[in-house]
Design a protein around this motif. Structure first.
Motif, short mmCIF file in Angstrom:
data_model
loop_
_atom_site.label_atom_id
_atom_site.label_comp_id
_atom_site.label_asym_id
_atom_site.label_seq_id
_atom_site.Cartn_x
_atom_site.Cartn_y
_atom_site.Cartn_z
N CYS A 203 2.51 0.29 10.52
CA CYS A 203 2.11 -0.02 9.14
C CYS A 203 1.76 -1.49 8.98
O CYS A 203 2.34 -2.37 9.60
CB CYS A 203 3.22 0.38 8.18
SG CYS A 203 3.53 2.17 8.25
N ASP A 204 0.80 -1.75 8.09
CA ASP A 204 0.34 -3.11 7.85
C ASP A 204 1.02 -3.70 6.62
O ASP A 204 1.96 -3.12 6.07
CB ASP A 204 -1.19 -3.15 7.73
CG ASP A 204 -1.72 -2.28 6.61
OD1 ASP A 204 -0.96 -1.93 5.68
OD2 ASP A 204 -2.92 -1.95 6.66
N ASN B 50 -1.99 1.19 9.76
CA ASN B 50 -3.15 0.32 9.98
C ASN B 50 -4.24 1.08 10.73
O ASN B 50 -3.97 1.97 11.52
CB ASN B 50 -2.71 -0.90 10.79
CG ASN B 50 -3.82 -1.91 10.94
OD1 ASN B 50 -4.58 -1.84 11.91
ND2 ASN B 50 -3.94 -2.82 10.00
N GLU C 218 -3.72 7.68 2.56
CA GLU C 218 -2.78 6.83 3.28
C GLU C 218 -1.77 7.67 4.06
O GLU C 218 -1.37 8.74 3.60
CB GLU C 218 -2.01 5.94 2.31
CG GLU C 218 -2.83 4.91 1.60
CD GLU C 218 -2.00 4.09 0.64
OE1 GLU C 218 -2.26 2.89 0.53
OE2 GLU C 218 -1.08 4.66 0.00
#
Length: 144
Positions: free
Chosen positions: A16-17, A23, A68
């Motif tokens: 995850c970003d 990401n 997402e």
């Protein structure tokens, strides 16, 4: 989209970003793993590629991000062989959140069969062609 399951995995926190979702590099990585699983089903296994001096190279890749994915989400990719040509193939991947069923992303890849020594494209072997044609699922018609 119907297709063959070619990848199953999990989104880990390190995927995850700064926004909190997976990401883009990890979407591409999971699609890459699905691609190699699809290749193996067509007979383009690591052993075949090593022993024959052949290789595969992506020459075009189009990714569409739809939803997402968050840390802890379970991911499944299903793949279809859309096109099989003398020296190239086109594959469509669809990544879903396995819990909700929502499409998270799609990826269409065109890959070329290579002679690694000559460093140029080369026709697929007849056995690969025969197996691939069994997996061919042309694009669904577009409804206007």
């Amino acid at each position: 989209m119907e297709g063959e399951a070619t990848y199953r995995g999990t989104v880990y926190p390190w995927h995850c970003d700064h926004v909190g979702h997976m990401n883009v590099m990890w979407y591409v990585g999971k699609f890459d793993e699905a691609t190699w699983n699809m290749f193996a089903r067509l007979g383009l296994t690591p052993g075949y590629l090593r022993e024959s001096g052949r290789g595969m190279a992506a020459v075009q890749q189009n990714v569409s991000y739809k939803r997402e994915l968050l840390a802890g989400d379970i991911v499944e990719v299903k793949s279809r062989l859309l096109e099989f040509r003398d020296k190239a193939i086109r594959v469509l991947h669809e990544m879903r959140n396995a819990e909700t069923g929502e499409v998270a992303a799609t990826c269409e890849i065109t890959a070329v069969h290579l002679d690694r020594a000559a460093r140029k494209s080369t026709p697929f072997a007849p056995a690969i062609r025969y197996t691939a044609l069994q997996h061919l699922v042309p694009s669904e018609p577009t409804i206007a």
